[in-house]
Scaffold this motif. Structure first.
Motif, PDB file in Angstrom:
ATOM      1  N   LYS A  35     -13.709   6.436   5.260  1.00  0.00           N
ATOM      2  CA  LYS A  35     -12.858   5.252   5.384  1.00  0.00           C
ATOM      3  C   LYS A  35     -13.432   4.110   4.554  1.00  0.00           C
ATOM      4  O   LYS A  35     -14.628   3.843   4.578  1.00  0.00           O
ATOM      5  CB  LYS A  35     -12.719   4.817   6.843  1.00  0.00           C
ATOM      6  N   ILE A  36     -12.549   3.474   3.794  1.00  0.00           N
ATOM      7  CA  ILE A  36     -12.901   2.289   3.021  1.00  0.00           C
ATOM      8  C   ILE A  36     -12.057   1.136   3.549  1.00  0.00           C
ATOM      9  O   ILE A  36     -10.836   1.256   3.662  1.00  0.00           O
ATOM     10  CB  ILE A  36     -12.601   2.471   1.520  1.00  0.00           C
ATOM     11  N   THR A  37     -12.706   0.028   3.868  1.00  0.00           N
ATOM     12  CA  THR A  37     -11.984  -1.170   4.300  1.00  0.00           C
ATOM     13  C   THR A  37     -12.296  -2.306   3.343  1.00  0.00           C
ATOM     14  O   THR A  37     -13.464  -2.546   3.013  1.00  0.00           O
ATOM     15  CB  THR A  37     -12.375  -1.575   5.737  1.00  0.00           C
ATOM     16  N   ALA A  38     -11.264  -2.983   2.880  1.00  0.00           N
ATOM     17  CA  ALA A  38     -11.417  -4.131   1.991  1.00  0.00           C
ATOM     18  C   ALA A  38     -10.854  -5.373   2.677  1.00  0.00           C
ATOM     19  O   ALA A  38      -9.774  -5.328   3.262  1.00  0.00           O
ATOM     20  CB  ALA A  38     -10.678  -3.890   0.677  1.00  0.00           C
ATOM     21  N   THR A  39     -11.593  -6.478   2.613  1.00  0.00           N
ATOM     22  CA  THR A  39     -11.142  -7.724   3.243  1.00  0.00           C
ATOM     23  C   THR A  39     -11.366  -8.891   2.298  1.00  0.00           C
ATOM     24  O   THR A  39     -12.312  -8.910   1.508  1.00  0.00           O
ATOM     25  CB  THR A  39     -11.903  -8.002   4.562  1.00  0.00           C
ATOM     26  N   ASN A  40     -10.458  -9.863   2.365  1.00  0.00           N
ATOM     27  CA  ASN A  40     -10.685 -11.160   1.744  1.00  0.00           C
ATOM     28  C   ASN A  40     -10.271 -12.235   2.741  1.00  0.00           C
ATOM     29  O   ASN A  40     -10.067 -11.947   3.918  1.00  0.00           O
ATOM     30  CB  ASN A  40      -9.935 -11.283   0.411  1.00  0.00           C
ATOM     31  N   GLN A  41     -10.158 -13.485   2.288  1.00  0.00           N
ATOM     32  CA  GLN A  41      -9.878 -14.559   3.232  1.00  0.00           C
ATOM     33  C   GLN A  41      -8.453 -14.516   3.766  1.00  0.00           C
ATOM     34  O   GLN A  41      -8.152 -15.146   4.790  1.00  0.00           O
ATOM     35  CB  GLN A  41     -10.145 -15.933   2.579  1.00  0.00           C
ATOM     36  N   ASN A  42      -7.572 -13.759   3.125  1.00  0.00           N
ATOM     37  CA  ASN A  42      -6.169 -13.740   3.526  1.00  0.00           C
ATOM     38  C   ASN A  42      -5.736 -12.474   4.240  1.00  0.00           C
ATOM     39  O   ASN A  42      -4.779 -12.498   5.018  1.00  0.00           O
ATOM     40  CB  ASN A  42      -5.266 -13.923   2.294  1.00  0.00           C
ATOM     41  N   SER A  43      -6.397 -11.370   3.997  1.00  0.00           N
ATOM     42  CA  SER A  43      -5.842 -10.110   4.476  1.00  0.00           C
ATOM     43  C   SER A  43      -6.907  -9.012   4.454  1.00  0.00           C
ATOM     44  O   SER A  43      -8.050  -9.231   4.085  1.00  0.00           O
ATOM     45  CB  SER A  43      -4.659  -9.702   3.594  1.00  0.00           C
ATOM     46  N   SER A  44      -6.481  -7.811   4.832  1.00  0.00           N
ATOM     47  CA  SER A  44      -7.353  -6.649   4.780  1.00  0.00           C
ATOM     48  C   SER A  44      -6.515  -5.410   4.525  1.00  0.00           C
ATOM     49  O   SER A  44      -5.300  -5.394   4.723  1.00  0.00           O
ATOM     50  CB  SER A  44      -8.151  -6.498   6.070  1.00  0.00           C
ATOM     51  N   GLY A  45      -7.155  -4.359   4.089  1.00  0.00           N
ATOM     52  CA  GLY A  45      -6.490  -3.088   3.871  1.00  0.00           C
ATOM     53  C   GLY A  45      -7.505  -1.974   4.002  1.00  0.00           C
ATOM     54  O   GLY A  45      -8.725  -2.192   3.886  1.00  0.00           O
ATOM     55  N   SER A  46      -7.042  -0.763   4.253  1.00  0.00           N
ATOM     56  CA  SER A  46      -7.978   0.350   4.403  1.00  0.00           C
ATOM     57  C   SER A  46      -7.365   1.641   3.885  1.00  0.00           C
ATOM     58  O   SER A  46      -6.148   1.803   3.826  1.00  0.00           O
ATOM     59  CB  SER A  46      -8.375   0.531   5.875  1.00  0.00           C
ATOM     60  N   ILE A  47      -8.244   2.546   3.467  1.00  0.00           N
ATOM     61  CA  ILE A  47      -7.872   3.894   3.074  1.00  0.00           C
ATOM     62  C   ILE A  47      -8.782   4.846   3.834  1.00  0.00           C
ATOM     63  O   ILE A  47     -10.002   4.786   3.705  1.00  0.00           O
ATOM     64  CB  ILE A  47      -8.032   4.124   1.564  1.00  0.00           C
ATOM     65  N   GLU A  48      -8.182   5.695   4.660  1.00  0.00           N
ATOM     66  CA  GLU A  48      -8.952   6.687   5.411  1.00  0.00           C
ATOM     67  C   GLU A  48      -8.761   8.052   4.771  1.00  0.00           C
ATOM     68  O   GLU A  48      -7.632   8.463   4.505  1.00  0.00           O
ATOM     69  CB  GLU A  48      -8.491   6.716   6.862  1.00  0.00           C
ATOM     70  N   LEU A  49      -9.861   8.746   4.524  1.00  0.00           N
ATOM     71  CA  LEU A  49      -9.820  10.051   3.886  1.00  0.00           C
ATOM     72  C   LEU A  49     -10.112  11.127   4.921  1.00  0.00           C
ATOM     73  O   LEU A  49     -11.131  11.077   5.615  1.00  0.00           O
ATOM     74  CB  LEU A  49     -10.855  10.148   2.764  1.00  0.00           C
TER      75      LEU A  49
END
Length: 295
Positions: A278-292
């Motif tokens: 699992k990769i999670t990316a975050t910034n000050q506005n939002s987040s997203g993830s990709i689970e393998l």
């Protein structure tokens, strides 16, 4: 008669056991063939969630199809022919008439072209490398390399310790009737966990552009996850050398040298085989993830 019936029951029982054993053996054999391959991706961002299912050719494990659960869109990947790989798309109405060509040279991707329904071909992206290290690339508006509106992007890259440490993006936006506005952004990369064969299943770094370049303010994974460069990496074809480490943070600097608010941080989860799952990316506005999820 009773003895015959008893014998027949034993024979039927033995046959059932044999059939079950053969079926189990075949199922285990197929499972072993695909072991370690990506089974599906679970994508999540501010816009929703989707699942991408991966299908392989059982003879050589070529990734030949990816299907999106939500809308049934399929990405079709042909095997190399005449030094290029063809990728097309299919939905409930059939296969699209247009497709994308990825031109190969010495089994490396050097160019991406779009072919329309009339077989007119237009170059969309070109890679410039030295010893398989990417120096720069150029991308037109319709390629699978993300762009900013009506623009041409040129990206120059620099490396440190086998990692891309910065990407400079120069792009122009057409202003009707005849002028352009020119912009520049720099992405500064920081790295964490060492990237090795234990977690290279496949090249995780090819998933980063899905987070980084598709939207400037919010992390939007879904529309861009059809980017085929990750899929081509699974089949052993790349445009440039992968990084040695996993990216931990990306800082964006604008053309005046000021650090933008959009700093993207990455976090990783690993399975019991030390693979990124699992990769999670975050910034000050939002987040997203990709689970393998692997076989």
């Amino acid at each position: 008669m009773d003895i015959n019936k008893s014998a027949m029951k034993k024979i039927i029982f033995i046959l059932l056991v044999l059939v079950t054993m053969i079926s189990c053996k075949k199922e285990n054999s197929n499972s072993n063939i695909l072991e370690g391959k990506v089974n599906y991706l679970i994508i999540q961002d501010n816009y929703g969630t989707d699942t991408l299912y991966f299908y392989y050719d059982s003879t050589d494990l070529w990734l030949e199809k990816i299907i999106f659960k939500n809308n049934g869109l399929a990405v079709l990947i042909d095997k190399p022919i005449n030094d290029y790989i063809k990728i097309s798309y299919e939905d409930t109405s059939g296969i699209y008439n247009s497709f994308t060509k990825f031109i190969l040279q010495n089994n490396k991707i050097v160019k991406e072209s779009y072919v329309d329904e009339f077989l007119n071909e237009a170059e969309q992206c070109k890679f410039y490398t030295t010893n398989f290290y990417l120096d720069s690339l150029s991308a037109e508006n319709y390629g699978n390399i993300p762009s900013f509106g009506n623009s041409i992007i040129k990206r120059a890259l620099s490396y440190t310790n086998g990692n891309i440490d910065s990407i400079t993006v120069e792009y122009s936006i057409f202003i009707p009737p005849s002028s352009y506005n020119y912009y520049s952004l720099k992405y500064i990369m920081e790295y964490g966990v060492h990237y090795n064969n234990n977690i290279n299943v496949p090249d995780i770094n090819m998933l980063y552009p899905l987070f980084i370049f598709n939207n400037y303010d919010t992390i939007n994974v879904l529309p861009f996850v059809a980017n085929p460069y990750y899929f081509l990496t699974i089949n052993g074809y790349q445009a440039f050398k992968p990084n040695n480490n996993l990216t931990s943070k990306i800082t964006i600097v604008n053309g005046t040298g000021l650090v933008e608010d959009n700093i993207i941080r990455f976090n990783y989860l690993f399975d019991n085989k030390n693979r990124v799952n699992k990769i999670t990316a975050t910034n000050q506005n939002s987040s997203g993830s990709i689970e393998l999820v692997y076989y």
